[in-house]
Design a protein around this motif. Structure first.
Motif, mmCIF file in Angstrom:
data_model
loop_
_atom_site.group_PDB
_atom_site.id
_atom_site.type_symbol
_atom_site.label_atom_id
_atom_site.label_comp_id
_atom_site.label_asym_id
_atom_site.label_seq_id
_atom_site.Cartn_x
_atom_site.Cartn_y
_atom_site.Cartn_z
ATOM 1 N N UNK A 157 21.147 -2.998 -20.909
ATOM 2 C CA UNK A 157 20.562 -2.937 -19.590
ATOM 3 C C UNK A 157 19.591 -4.108 -19.427
ATOM 4 N N UNK A 158 19.708 -4.830 -18.334
ATOM 5 C CA UNK A 158 18.826 -5.972 -18.114
ATOM 6 C C UNK A 158 17.718 -5.595 -17.145
ATOM 7 N N UNK A 159 16.624 -6.288 -17.288
ATOM 8 C CA UNK A 159 15.459 -6.015 -16.462
ATOM 9 C C UNK A 159 15.720 -6.374 -15.001
ATOM 10 N N UNK A 160 15.310 -5.488 -14.109
ATOM 11 C CA UNK A 160 15.374 -5.743 -12.674
ATOM 12 C C UNK A 160 14.004 -5.475 -12.071
ATOM 13 N N UNK A 161 13.635 -6.305 -11.106
ATOM 14 C CA UNK A 161 12.351 -6.124 -10.442
ATOM 15 C C UNK A 161 12.589 -5.625 -9.021
ATOM 16 N N UNK A 162 11.621 -4.936 -8.482
ATOM 17 C CA UNK A 162 11.611 -4.517 -7.089
ATOM 18 C C UNK A 162 10.166 -4.339 -6.683
ATOM 19 N N UNK A 163 9.932 -4.100 -5.400
ATOM 20 C CA UNK A 163 8.582 -3.983 -4.862
ATOM 21 C C UNK A 163 8.385 -2.606 -4.257
ATOM 22 N N UNK A 164 7.279 -1.966 -4.601
ATOM 23 C CA UNK A 164 6.895 -0.705 -3.968
ATOM 24 C C UNK A 164 6.057 -1.042 -2.742
ATOM 25 N N UNK A 165 6.367 -0.390 -1.634
ATOM 26 C CA UNK A 165 5.658 -0.635 -0.381
ATOM 27 C C UNK A 165 5.163 0.715 0.133
ATOM 28 N N UNK A 166 3.848 0.891 0.093
ATOM 29 C CA UNK A 166 3.241 2.117 0.580
ATOM 30 C C UNK A 166 2.798 1.967 2.019
ATOM 31 N N UNK A 167 3.129 2.971 2.840
ATOM 32 C CA UNK A 167 2.771 2.963 4.261
ATOM 33 C C UNK A 167 2.226 4.345 4.605
ATOM 34 N N UNK A 168 1.004 4.391 5.099
ATOM 35 C CA UNK A 168 0.464 5.649 5.613
ATOM 36 C C UNK A 168 -0.392 5.344 6.826
ATOM 37 N N UNK A 169 -0.352 6.243 7.777
ATOM 38 C CA UNK A 169 -1.191 6.072 8.957
ATOM 39 C C UNK A 169 -2.595 6.518 8.612
ATOM 40 N N UNK A 170 -3.536 5.680 8.913
ATOM 41 C CA UNK A 170 -4.925 5.999 8.631
ATOM 42 C C UNK A 170 -5.819 5.168 9.527
ATOM 43 N N UNK A 171 -7.111 5.284 9.348
ATOM 44 C CA UNK A 171 -8.044 4.592 10.225
ATOM 45 C C UNK A 171 -7.887 3.078 10.225
ATOM 46 N N UNK A 172 -7.417 2.496 9.104
ATOM 47 C CA UNK A 172 -7.287 1.041 9.042
ATOM 48 C C UNK A 172 -6.070 0.524 9.787
ATOM 49 N N UNK A 173 -5.001 1.336 9.862
ATOM 50 C CA UNK A 173 -3.761 0.846 10.462
ATOM 51 C C UNK A 173 -3.477 1.442 11.835
ATOM 52 N N UNK A 174 -4.244 2.420 12.240
ATOM 53 C CA UNK A 174 -3.969 3.095 13.501
ATOM 54 C C UNK A 174 -4.385 2.241 14.697
ATOM 55 N N UNK A 175 -3.442 1.996 15.589
ATOM 56 C CA UNK A 175 -3.739 1.263 16.814
ATOM 57 C C UNK A 175 -3.640 2.171 18.031
ATOM 58 N N UNK A 176 -2.966 3.298 17.876
ATOM 59 C CA UNK A 176 -2.789 4.245 18.965
ATOM 60 C C UNK A 176 -3.523 5.532 18.604
ATOM 61 N N UNK A 177 -4.635 5.782 19.273
ATOM 62 C CA UNK A 177 -5.444 6.951 18.953
ATOM 63 C C UNK A 177 -4.740 8.257 19.275
ATOM 64 N N UNK A 178 -3.735 8.220 20.158
ATOM 65 C CA UNK A 178 -3.007 9.424 20.532
ATOM 66 C C UNK A 178 -1.711 9.600 19.748
ATOM 67 N N UNK A 179 -1.455 8.723 18.795
ATOM 68 C CA UNK A 179 -0.202 8.787 18.031
ATOM 69 C C UNK A 179 -0.169 10.045 17.171
ATOM 70 N N UNK A 180 1.029 10.576 17.006
ATOM 71 C CA UNK A 180 1.221 11.759 16.187
ATOM 72 C C UNK A 180 1.134 11.381 14.708
#
Length: 159
Positions: free
Chosen positions: A1-24
């Motif tokens: 088995x040979x080494x493979x790389x990939x990227x983890x990408x975390x996404x959560x809505x929170x105070x830093x990323x929220x642009x719509x205050x009424x978003x669900x």
């Protein structure tokens, strides 16, 4: 088995990323992407898969708690190619627990995930190097298979 790389990408809505205050409220997501080099703002990123939200609750980061532990279990089990987090003993619902993996999971939470903002990216190679260092610091010489397949560490610069 040979080494493979990939990227983890975390996404959560929170105070830093929220642009719509009424978003669900939306649950946090963990995407696994093809590695890409370049600017922080990426376009046309290839998503390889999405890590599923655990049955025993959601996951998160930016704090140290249950959601962070669930995210750490998923990321570490995926990076180390251990399979299902509960079946390998690293998950919160694991029975029996693997004491080494659970200790590593909690240290990964504290050292890495608790420091993240709402959106982040982390390469698998970085996770594995963190795990490798953790094993060395804890005096554990029986390394998981994924750590035995890492490309060699470069100590100096190529000139």
């Amino acid at each position: 088995m040979t080494y493979q790389d990939w990227t983890y990408h975390g996404i959560q809505d929170g105070p830093e990323s929220s642009t719509d205050l009424d978003a669900e409220w939306q649950p946090a997501r963990l995407l696994v992407e093809k590695p890409e080099f370049g600017p922080t703002q990426r376009e046309n990123v290839q998503v390889l898969r999405e890590l599923p939200e655990p049955d025993d609750g959601g996951f998160g980061w930016g704090y140290n708690g249950g959601g962070t532990s669930r995210a750490a279990a998923l990321i570490l089990a995926d990076a180390l190619e251990l399979g299902d987090p509960d079946e390998c003993g690293i998950g919160l619902s694991a029975y029996p627990e693997n004491k080494v993996l659970v200790s590593m999971r909690e240290d990964f939470c504290s050292d890495v995930l608790s420091q993240f903002c709402d959106r982040w990216r982390l390469r698998r190679s970085v996770v594995l190097r963190w795990v490798y260092a953790w094993y060395l610091q804890n005096g554990i010489v029986d390394l998981p298979v994924a750590l035995r397949e890492l490309p060699p560490f470069r100590v100096g610069y190529d000139r």
